[in-house]
Each structure stands twice: as C-alpha cells, then as structure tokens.
Design a protein around this motif. Sequence first.
Motif, short mmCIF file in Angstrom:
data_model
loop_
_atom_site.label_atom_id
_atom_site.label_comp_id
_atom_site.label_asym_id
_atom_site.label_seq_id
_atom_site.Cartn_x
_atom_site.Cartn_y
_atom_site.Cartn_z
N MET A 1 0.95 -1.03 -0.12
CA MET A 1 -0.14 0.47 -0.17
C MET A 1 1.07 1.22 -0.10
SD MET A 1 -3.03 1.08 2.94
CE MET A 1 -3.80 2.75 2.64
N VAL A 2 0.57 2.54 -0.44
CA VAL A 2 1.47 2.96 -1.07
C VAL A 2 0.71 4.40 -0.07
CG1 VAL A 2 1.65 5.53 -2.51
CG2 VAL A 2 1.58 3.53 -3.06
N GLY A 3 1.63 4.76 0.97
CA GLY A 3 1.24 6.31 2.09
C GLY A 3 0.86 5.76 3.13
N GLY A 4 0.39 4.60 3.32
CA GLY A 4 0.58 4.12 4.70
C GLY A 4 0.21 2.60 4.38
N VAL A 5 -0.36 2.37 6.36
CA VAL A 5 -0.55 1.34 6.06
C VAL A 5 -1.90 0.72 6.26
CG1 VAL A 5 0.37 -1.26 8.46
CG2 VAL A 5 1.12 1.04 8.11
N GLU A 41 6.08 -4.02 7.29
CA GLU A 41 7.34 -3.92 7.16
C GLU A 41 6.96 -2.40 5.86
OE1 GLU A 41 10.95 -6.66 5.02
OE2 GLU A 41 9.61 -7.31 6.87
N SER A 42 7.87 -1.94 5.56
CA SER A 42 8.55 -0.69 4.76
C SER A 42 9.97 -1.47 4.31
CB SER A 42 7.86 0.74 5.09
OG SER A 42 8.25 1.04 4.27
N ILE A 48 6.08 2.76 1.35
CA ILE A 48 5.07 1.29 0.50
C ILE A 48 5.26 0.87 1.79
CG2 ILE A 48 5.02 -0.49 -0.85
CD1 ILE A 48 5.91 1.43 -3.37
N TRP A 49 3.58 -0.30 1.87
CA TRP A 49 4.08 -0.95 3.10
C TRP A 49 3.67 -2.43 2.74
CZ3 TRP A 49 5.91 -0.40 8.33
CH2 TRP A 49 6.34 1.74 8.41
#
Length: 160
Positions: A1-5, A41-42, A48-49
């Motif tokens: 996911m981009v910008g968050g978990v 994890e990022s 990105i997570w």
Amino acid sequence: MVGGVGGATGSGNFPDVAYGTKGVYFFACYNTSTGEIQKFESRDYGFIWTGPTPVTIDTVRIVADLQITAEHDGNVDSTTLWIFTNRLEANVLFCGAAFQLCFQLDLFFNASQDAGANWSADSNLTNTPCCCNAGTPVGHHEILPRLAVSKVRPTRVGDL
C-alpha cells in the motif's frame, strides 16, 4: 500500500513502529476482530508497506498494549524483531465461599530472527495467577516497559 499501512481487516489497536536499518520500518498492531497480532514492513522509509504477516493469534486473552522493537545490525533480511504485549485474561476462582471473576495482565513476547518472516511461539514471561485475599479476588498486573535496542560499535580497540 502506498502512503499508509493497510490490508488488515477489523480494527488495528495499539500500533507501534520500529526502525530496523537501511530505511526498513516495522509496524505491528493488534486486530481486535481476529485476536491476531500482525506485522507490516516497509523497505523504503515508510512509503510502501507490505503485510500483514501474522505473528500470533490469542483468542483467550485480550491484548492491552503492544510494542515492537528491532535490532540495528545492518543486515535487513536477518533483523531480529521482538514484540512484547500485555494481555488481559479473565479467570474464575473460588474465593470467599463463591466463584468470582478475577482479571490479570501478563507480559508476553514473540521473537523473529528473519525480519518477521517466522515467529516464535507465545512466551508468557510473568504468568502470575489471580489469588484470593480475605475473600476478595486479587489480579496481578505486570505493566509493559518501553524498550529500545541499540548497538554500539567501537571505533578503536581501546573502546572495547
């Protein structure tokens, strides 16, 4: 996911973040819908997570607090992670000539030596049972300490 978990179903409670090394962050939370502790994890400083990766499921106790911490040894794929939790358990005991409900908080941990791909089984560090005192149930509560991991590297032989 981009910008968050994201990716977890239900509600994620007690979120915590730990920095590993080389731009790697680890995020852990408790999923109240499933009783699962999850790790995300990022590898790009949190942009990105990936995840969730299940750590453990406890359908008997309720997680009351959570902390994740990581070692900083420079090897991303073998980073050791620790997740510590306070878990609330309800017990029924015979106390004062009647069965009574007693609550206790125990301190648990899970560990991984491969950046969270595999996890150890639950380990109850305290396991202090409820007891009866003058006809009243008494729960023992171990509080989750705040932990930090650091690695000191000597710069010369005299610093050892």
